[in-house]
Design an enzyme around this catalytic site. Structure first.
Site, mmCIF file in Angstrom:
data_model
loop_
_atom_site.group_PDB
_atom_site.id
_atom_site.type_symbol
_atom_site.label_atom_id
_atom_site.label_comp_id
_atom_site.label_asym_id
_atom_site.label_seq_id
_atom_site.Cartn_x
_atom_site.Cartn_y
_atom_site.Cartn_z
ATOM 1 N N GLU A 127 31.423 43.445 38.085
ATOM 2 C CA GLU A 127 30.553 44.351 39.044
ATOM 3 C C GLU A 127 31.983 44.923 39.005
ATOM 4 O OE1 GLU A 127 28.603 42.699 42.177
ATOM 5 O OE2 GLU A 127 27.452 42.064 41.311
ATOM 6 N N GLY A 128 33.438 44.874 38.070
ATOM 7 C CA GLY A 128 34.203 46.172 38.120
ATOM 8 C C GLY A 128 35.104 44.937 38.156
#
Length: 785
Positions: free
Chosen positions: A440-441
């Site tokens: 997620e990043g």
């Protein structure tokens, strides 16, 4: 000619022309990232003068009676069904009965509206479920997390056509369909725009008819639930080389929904993420043809895939990993405090060593802080906000605090923490950390580019409008817009400079604090530092301009200041929301001092490295005339905070709520730990009597009348419970290794060697005996010391 016209002609126009030359253009990808989500409290922090009363007025996140009943019922039942060690060592998957239970109780439809067959729960409830389940099993937690956050369900609810919602959402809610989402590919990780997965608009056969559709070729990896998914969301770059849709060749990132049994789709292989064994694997597609109706949201949504993903991410990234992190930091605090109380070295509980109390205090503080920030963010989500900058901030700092907590917990547990087996309650939490840091990043990217890099544009009161004015293709209208905005920005900067000077020279004494709130000194320091942050933001933007993209460490430090302001506000709000419990004041003080010190490091890091030295000196004179204010947490406060974890109390329970502690299992390592913790604390008065009498042996104390027979029995029970907790697992060699026979039967001659090799080759095809039982051995006291 009026004064505004004169200003525009002789002052604004030169600034405008110069800025247009130096300001780099915003790419389509950057534009979509900036536009995704919404601005919330981050916008107030960028003003330099946040109204803390507005923050305190926000209703705290809470569950409804129906949601609490689900937590007390199906969620606890699910936790009692999973055996994390068996999943890891034997099954390498959730048992069939657990999958069936999750389908039946609609765990995959937590946030899908009731009208579509889901449970229609709030974001807060979604978070609480993930938080609790993750403390029972990382595999179960991830399996619940993904379908309810960054997957087809979330995207369908926001962007799907009514026909798509009516068909897919009920099937997702009851588990008929297991979803996954394919984004990451071989060439595109953090840089999703670099994906090589492609789709071409053409005519093809679908259900026996020739229709206009998309021919897909893709290779995705790291896809959670991919091996068992029945429907996938797929992101790819769409081209229309023959302009069949009439809107050009390059159509941009697009999302489609595809059943995984579609011809040409291949899945089922598994990655093994850190030996945690949640379902994760690659997806392949070779000449997969789908009709245009497969485009999420219909053909009119072609090219909007990146925007869709970022909009969903603005909410989902605020929930999934921060929830797991909150559960993990609380679990680390609770179990490490208990272990430090019952584990003795040199005839002293290790929790009484000052060197151990320092990380214990950090564990207690991290648990309080991460959950405070999680609750505040959830309250915003439940009110309809989609704060993209805050979501990036939360993902990074929640997982980094989790990483720090798990490292400290492992350090204090010593050998107990590193020996895998059913008695190890930290091992899988530790293994999951790199996963949370990466997905997620990636955290490095998030800190260096996203938090302040996007926040300075999206959340700043003027920057985005200024950039839009500079990008206006009509120079005349662009100049008029820029003239209005730039002078408002200049006025804002001068007001901030004045506030920073007044608050800086007074040491924060004249800075505002919310009315009728406790901890006024901390609120005033936040007000002082927020004005300094806003002033420094304008100075950084003025002197670096578009070069900020290349000065990642400056951007990262500015993001650290923004994050600490947000986290500190969340801590103070939690303290107020919970009625200012006096016993929690020490944790609040600890966190505020620690946060201010971290901000000081970041402020100095920016000012020491800002290329425009005159600007750095100016900020120091205005905001920090006596130097950037570093603060240290005093030892007595460290000891007070650490002590909150070393004895049973309502405060300890309030600090670590909602965890699964093995209560549904007949035997469970956490259940043993909790029992031993209670028993060890119960015998403290007995041990004190023996110490006062200078007698260490319990039988001798009984004979001497120092303790009673009942007290002697209590001591024995406590010692036995402690031994069960301190014990670690040891396994028969044959269970650990299928070629163990070569060690058990060393060859005596050449023929024996040949026979042993043959047996080993046969045994290597046989999995470890799933029915073997682990034996217990006490942890090496040398390692513990």
């Amino acid at each position: 000619m009026g004064w505004r016209d004169l200003r525009r002609k002789f002052l604004t126009r030169p600034i405008y022309n110069m800025a247009r030359k130096v300001m780099p253009p915003i790419s389509d990808t950057e534009r979509e990232a900036i536009d995704a989500g919404s601005v919330w409290w981050d916008g107030a922090l960028f003003t330099g003068n946040p109204n803390w009363n507005e923050l305190l007025a926000m209703p705290p996140a809470k569950l409804t009676e129906r949601e609490q009943a689900f937590m007390n019922g199906p969620v606890r039942e699910l936790c009692a069904m999973v055996d994390d060690w068996r999943i890891t060592w034997h099954d390498r998957d959730l048992p069939v009965e657990v999958w069936d239970f999750m389908r039946r109780e609609r765990f995959f439809g937590l946030v899908i509206p009731e009208a579509y067959g889901g449970l229609g729960f709030s974001h807060t409830m979604h978070s609480e479920v993930v938080r609790t389940v993750s403390t029972a099993s990382i595999v179960a937690g991830v399996t619940v997390m993904v379908p309810n956050s960054l997957g087809p369900g979330e995207l369908l609810m926001h962007f799907g056509t009514e026909e798509q919602k009516d068909y897919w959402l009920p099937r997702l809610a009851d588990g008929q369909e297991i979803p996954c989402f394919g984004l990451t590919s071989e060439e595109a990780g953090s840089d999703a725009a670099a994906m090589t997965d492609s789709g071409v608009v053409e005519y093809g056969e679908f259900n026996g008819e020739e229709v206009l559709g998309i021919r897909l070729n893709f290779h995705k990896r790291y896809i959670t639930l991919g091996p068992v998914a029945t429907v996938m969301g797929l992101a790819f770059k769409l081209r229309d080389p023959n302009n069949l849709l009439g809107e050009g060749v390059e159509r941009g990132i697009t999302v489609v929904l595809i059943p995984t049994n579609t011809p040409g789709v291949s899945h089922g292989e598994r990655h093994i993420p850190q030996f945690t064994f949640f379902q994760n694997g690659p997806l392949y597609g070779k000449d997969v043809f789908v009709p245009l109706s497969s485009v999420l949201g219909g053909p009119e949504r072609i090219g909007q895939g990146w925007m869709m993903l970022l909009t969903a991410l603005a909410a989902g990234r605020s929930i999934s990993l921060p929830s797991q992190s909150s559960g993990s930091t609380a679990l680390c605090a609770r179990v490490t405090g208990a272990y430090a109380r019952i584990r003795r070295q040199f005839n002293v509980a290790i929790g009484d060593f000052e060197g151990v109390r320092e990380p214990l205090a950090d564990l207690a503080a991290n648990a309080y802080l991460v959950d405070a920030a999680r609750r505040l963010t959830l309250a915003a989500l439940d009110e309809g906000h989609r704060p993209s900058v805050i979501s990036a901030l939360m993902k990074y700092h929640a997982t980094e605090h989790m990483r720090a907590s798990i490292e400290k917990a492992m350090d204090i547990h010593g050998g107990k923490g590193i020996i895998d087996g059913p008695r190890n309650y930290l091992g899988n939490q530790h293994k999951s950390v790199p996963i949370a840091i990466t997905v997620e990043g990636a955290n490095i990217l998030t800190r260096n580019l996203m938090v302040f890099g996007q926040g300075a544009i999206r959340s700043h009161p003027f920057m985005l409008e200024e950039m839009e004015a500079l990008a206006d293709t009509n120079p005349n209208t662009g100049l008029h817009s820029f003239d209005r905005i730039i002078w408002a920005h200049i006025g804002h900067t001068f007001r901030n400079a004045g506030r920073s000077w007044l608050r800086g020279w007074s040491g924060g004494l004249v800075a505002p604090a919310p009315a009728n709130a406790g901890c006024a000194v901390h609120w005033r320091q936040l007000s002082r530092l927020s004005s300094a942050f806003a002033l420094l933001t304008d100075v950084v933007l003025l002197t670096l301009g578009g070069g900020l993209k290349r000065r990642e460490r400056i951007s990262a430090r500015m993001g650290d200041i923004l994050a600490e302001l947000y986290l500190a506000g969340a801590v103070l709000k939690r303290f107020e929301d919970e009625g200012r419990p006096p016993e929690d004041r020490c944790i609040v003080d600890y966190l505020m001092l620690r946060g201010r010190d971290r901000m000081a490091v970041a402020f100095d890091g920016v000012l020491d490295n800002l290329p425009a030295r005159w600007a750095a000196v100016l900020v120091r004179v205005l905001a920090f005339p006596l130097g950037v204010p570093y603060v240290q947490v005093p030892d007595r406060l460290v000891n007070r905070v650490a002590a909150t974890l070393l004895e049973p109390s309502a405060q300890r329970d309030r600090l670590t709520p909602g965890l699964y502690l093995g209560e549904g299992h007949e035997q469970h390592a956490l259940k043993d730990l909790e029992a031993a913790f209670q028993l060890v604390n119960a015998v403290k008065p007995i041990e004190k009597k023996m110490r006062d009498a200078k007698v260490r042996d319990a039988d001798e104390a009984l004979k001497g009348g120092i303790i009673t027979a009942d007290e002697r029995e209590q001591l024995a029970e406590s010692a036995a419970a402690t031994a069960r907790v301190v014990a670690v697992d040891a396994f028969p060699m044959e269970e650990v290794s299928p070629i163990a026979a070569q060690h058990r039967q060393p060859p005596a001659d050449v023929s024996a060697v040949a026979g042993g090799v043959a047996q080993a080759a046969q045994g290597s095809a046989t999995p470890p005996n799933a029915g073997s039982e682990a034996s217990a051995e006490p942890a090496d006291s040398t390692e513990e010391a």
